[in-house]
Motif scaffolding. Structure first.
Motif, mmCIF file in Angstrom:
data_model
loop_
_atom_site.group_PDB
_atom_site.id
_atom_site.type_symbol
_atom_site.label_atom_id
_atom_site.label_comp_id
_atom_site.label_asym_id
_atom_site.label_seq_id
_atom_site.Cartn_x
_atom_site.Cartn_y
_atom_site.Cartn_z
ATOM 1 N N HIS A 98 0.870 -1.217 0.207
ATOM 2 C CA HIS A 98 -0.081 -0.048 -0.065
ATOM 3 C C HIS A 98 0.754 1.315 0.166
ATOM 4 O O HIS A 98 1.372 1.638 1.002
ATOM 5 C CB HIS A 98 -1.019 -0.007 1.254
ATOM 6 N N PRO A 99 1.047 1.961 -1.254
ATOM 7 C CA PRO A 99 1.951 3.016 -1.098
ATOM 8 C C PRO A 99 1.374 4.048 -0.486
ATOM 9 O O PRO A 99 0.140 4.416 -0.935
ATOM 10 C CB PRO A 99 2.311 3.130 -2.672
ATOM 11 N N ASP A 100 2.004 4.863 0.296
ATOM 12 C CA ASP A 100 1.641 6.086 0.852
ATOM 13 C C ASP A 100 0.221 5.695 1.599
ATOM 14 O O ASP A 100 -0.802 6.457 1.690
ATOM 15 C CB ASP A 100 1.762 7.154 0.335
ATOM 16 N N HIS A 101 0.011 4.542 2.348
ATOM 17 C CA HIS A 101 -1.304 4.057 2.832
ATOM 18 C C HIS A 101 -1.059 2.950 3.867
ATOM 19 O O HIS A 101 -0.085 2.334 3.632
ATOM 20 C CB HIS A 101 -2.279 3.731 1.873
ATOM 21 N N PRO A 102 -1.862 2.988 4.796
ATOM 22 C CA PRO A 102 -1.581 2.104 6.043
ATOM 23 C C PRO A 102 -1.722 0.713 5.619
ATOM 24 O O PRO A 102 -2.442 0.339 4.500
ATOM 25 C CB PRO A 102 -2.682 2.064 7.006
ATOM 26 N N ALA A 103 -1.307 -0.562 6.266
ATOM 27 C CA ALA A 103 -1.336 -1.792 5.897
ATOM 28 C C ALA A 103 -2.435 -2.327 6.470
ATOM 29 O O ALA A 103 -2.465 -3.512 7.257
ATOM 30 C CB ALA A 103 0.179 -2.649 6.685
ATOM 31 N N ILE A 104 -3.686 -1.577 6.109
ATOM 32 C CA ILE A 104 -4.969 -2.158 6.422
ATOM 33 C C ILE A 104 -5.702 -2.520 5.129
ATOM 34 O O ILE A 104 -5.470 -1.572 4.144
ATOM 35 C CB ILE A 104 -5.584 -1.112 7.269
ATOM 36 N N PRO A 105 -6.254 -3.593 4.838
ATOM 37 C CA PRO A 105 -7.249 -4.078 3.810
ATOM 38 C C PRO A 105 -8.272 -2.836 3.188
ATOM 39 O O PRO A 105 -8.664 -2.310 4.147
ATOM 40 C CB PRO A 105 -7.875 -5.174 4.247
ATOM 41 N N SER A 106 -8.089 -2.477 2.267
ATOM 42 C CA SER A 106 -9.267 -1.778 1.639
ATOM 43 C C SER A 106 -10.271 -2.275 1.278
ATOM 44 O O SER A 106 -10.425 -3.725 1.447
ATOM 45 C CB SER A 106 -8.494 -0.961 0.173
ATOM 46 N N GLU A 107 -11.587 -1.710 0.899
ATOM 47 C CA GLU A 107 -12.705 -2.590 0.497
ATOM 48 C C GLU A 107 -12.411 -3.287 -0.645
ATOM 49 O O GLU A 107 -12.858 -4.624 -0.856
ATOM 50 C CB GLU A 107 -13.791 -1.586 0.303
ATOM 51 N N TYR A 108 -11.639 -2.827 -1.680
ATOM 52 C CA TYR A 108 -11.373 -3.453 -2.930
ATOM 53 C C TYR A 108 -10.684 -4.878 -2.594
ATOM 54 O O TYR A 108 -11.037 -5.910 -3.067
ATOM 55 C CB TYR A 108 -10.319 -2.638 -3.884
ATOM 56 N N ASP A 109 -9.737 -4.907 -1.612
ATOM 57 C CA ASP A 109 -8.892 -5.923 -1.076
ATOM 58 C C ASP A 109 -9.988 -6.940 -0.597
ATOM 59 O O ASP A 109 -9.838 -8.273 -0.774
ATOM 60 C CB ASP A 109 -7.846 -5.578 0.020
ATOM 61 N N ARG A 110 -10.815 -6.463 0.288
ATOM 62 C CA ARG A 110 -11.930 -7.272 0.891
ATOM 63 C C ARG A 110 -12.699 -8.125 -0.369
ATOM 64 O O ARG A 110 -12.911 -9.525 -0.281
ATOM 65 C CB ARG A 110 -12.608 -6.758 1.785
ATOM 66 N N VAL A 111 -13.161 -7.491 -1.205
ATOM 67 C CA VAL A 111 -13.858 -8.011 -2.100
ATOM 68 C C VAL A 111 -13.343 -9.114 -3.185
ATOM 69 O O VAL A 111 -13.950 -9.765 -3.414
ATOM 70 C CB VAL A 111 -14.599 -6.772 -3.052
ATOM 71 N N ILE A 112 -12.179 -8.785 -3.495
ATOM 72 C CA ILE A 112 -11.361 -9.580 -4.140
ATOM 73 C C ILE A 112 -10.629 -10.754 -3.624
ATOM 74 O O ILE A 112 -10.306 -11.745 -4.234
ATOM 75 C CB ILE A 112 -10.428 -8.973 -5.222
ATOM 76 N N ALA A 113 -10.770 -10.870 -2.214
ATOM 77 C CA ALA A 113 -10.067 -11.689 -1.058
ATOM 78 C C ALA A 113 -10.815 -13.175 -1.254
ATOM 79 O O ALA A 113 -12.068 -13.293 -1.495
ATOM 80 C CB ALA A 113 -9.893 -11.305 0.188
ATOM 81 N N TRP A 114 -10.095 -14.257 -1.052
ATOM 82 C CA TRP A 114 -10.431 -15.530 -1.051
ATOM 83 C C TRP A 114 -10.181 -16.136 0.487
ATOM 84 O O TRP A 114 -9.128 -15.712 0.893
ATOM 85 C CB TRP A 114 -9.682 -16.311 -1.934
ATOM 86 N N ASP A 115 -11.164 -16.528 1.115
ATOM 87 C CA ASP A 115 -11.166 -16.846 2.463
ATOM 88 C C ASP A 115 -9.968 -17.974 2.801
ATOM 89 O O ASP A 115 -9.799 -18.186 4.040
ATOM 90 C CB ASP A 115 -12.496 -17.388 2.952
ATOM 91 N N ILE A 116 -9.349 -18.725 1.936
ATOM 92 C CA ILE A 116 -8.326 -19.635 2.157
ATOM 93 C C ILE A 116 -7.116 -19.330 2.230
ATOM 94 O O ILE A 116 -5.997 -19.821 2.584
ATOM 95 C CB ILE A 116 -8.489 -20.640 1.079
ATOM 96 N N TYR A 117 -6.755 -18.027 1.966
ATOM 97 C CA TYR A 117 -5.568 -17.227 1.955
ATOM 98 C C TYR A 117 -5.138 -16.361 2.976
ATOM 99 O O TYR A 117 -6.293 -15.445 3.492
ATOM 100 C CB TYR A 117 -5.148 -16.649 0.626
ATOM 101 N N SER A 118 -4.017 -16.111 3.686
ATOM 102 C CA SER A 118 -3.586 -15.043 4.448
ATOM 103 C C SER A 118 -3.232 -13.826 3.392
ATOM 104 O O SER A 118 -2.790 -14.103 2.252
ATOM 105 C CB SER A 118 -2.477 -15.401 4.894
ATOM 106 N N TYR A 119 -3.453 -12.735 3.815
ATOM 107 C CA TYR A 119 -3.127 -11.520 3.007
ATOM 108 C C TYR A 119 -2.009 -10.579 3.586
ATOM 109 O O TYR A 119 -2.601 -10.145 4.650
ATOM 110 C CB TYR A 119 -4.439 -10.755 2.748
ATOM 111 N N LEU A 120 -0.932 -10.465 3.402
ATOM 112 C CA LEU A 120 0.208 -9.834 3.700
ATOM 113 C C LEU A 120 0.182 -8.391 2.945
ATOM 114 O O LEU A 120 0.306 -8.310 1.915
ATOM 115 C CB LEU A 120 1.484 -10.394 3.731
ATOM 116 N N ILE A 121 -0.060 -7.253 3.956
ATOM 117 C CA ILE A 121 0.053 -5.916 3.213
ATOM 118 C C ILE A 121 1.401 -5.116 3.832
ATOM 119 O O ILE A 121 1.516 -5.204 5.210
ATOM 120 C CB ILE A 121 -1.247 -5.378 3.465
#
Length: 152
Positions: A98-121
């Motif tokens: 996340h350039p110039d943004h916190p390491a917190i998932p965005s709504e875009y990140d949530r919508v495209i995410a799959w529940d079987i994976y970890s998401y490292l930001i």
């Protein structure tokens, strides 16, 4: 808990800082939340990609860019899956910066995410990684933070 080594963290940091001001992305290969290999991929996000998900389009879609969006081509995921099988590994996570943004998932990140994976930001400010955090979707499709363990 997602487990990585110091050298894997360094590899992620280097890629995030090199790609700045665009988002970097890639896959985490391993077993049982233990990362064995980092699989960097190209950020293939385009406006056409987001237009396939109209619920994610902001009022001015042209304002989106690889500065705040990422996508991994299906062919890259398939190639990583094939390689992982030959090494007795699996894709266990997806990472991006996340350039110039916190390491917190965005709504875009949530919508495209799959529940079987970890998401490292990784948060990158002025071309320097300031923090990194890992997340996983819960049963309500909301991100919950998961601890990161650094193993020697």
């Amino acid at each position: 808990m997602l487990s990585l080594t110091p050298s894997q963290i360094e590899q992620l940091i280097t890629q995030a800082q090199t790609c700045y001001p665009e988002e970097c992305c890639g896959l985490l290969l391993g077993h049982n939340k233990t990362v064995r290999e980092i699989w960097p991929t190209e950020n293939t996000w385009t406006l056409e990609f987001s237009q396939g998900m109209p619920e994610l389009l902001p009022p001015n879609p042209q304002a989106q860019s690889r500065h705040d969006r990422f996508a991994i081509a299906p062919t890259a995921i398939l190639k990583a899956q094939k390689y992982a099988r030959t090494q007795d590994l699996a894709i266990i996570g997806i990472y991006h910066s996340h350039p110039d943004h916190p390491a917190i998932p965005s709504e875009y990140d949530r919508v495209i995410a799959w529940d079987i994976y970890s998401y490292l930001i990784l948060s990158v400010e002025n071309q320097q990684v300031t923090t990194y955090r890992s997340w996983q979707l819960d049963g309500d499709r909301q991100f919950q933070e998961e601890p990161i363990q650094i193993n020697s």
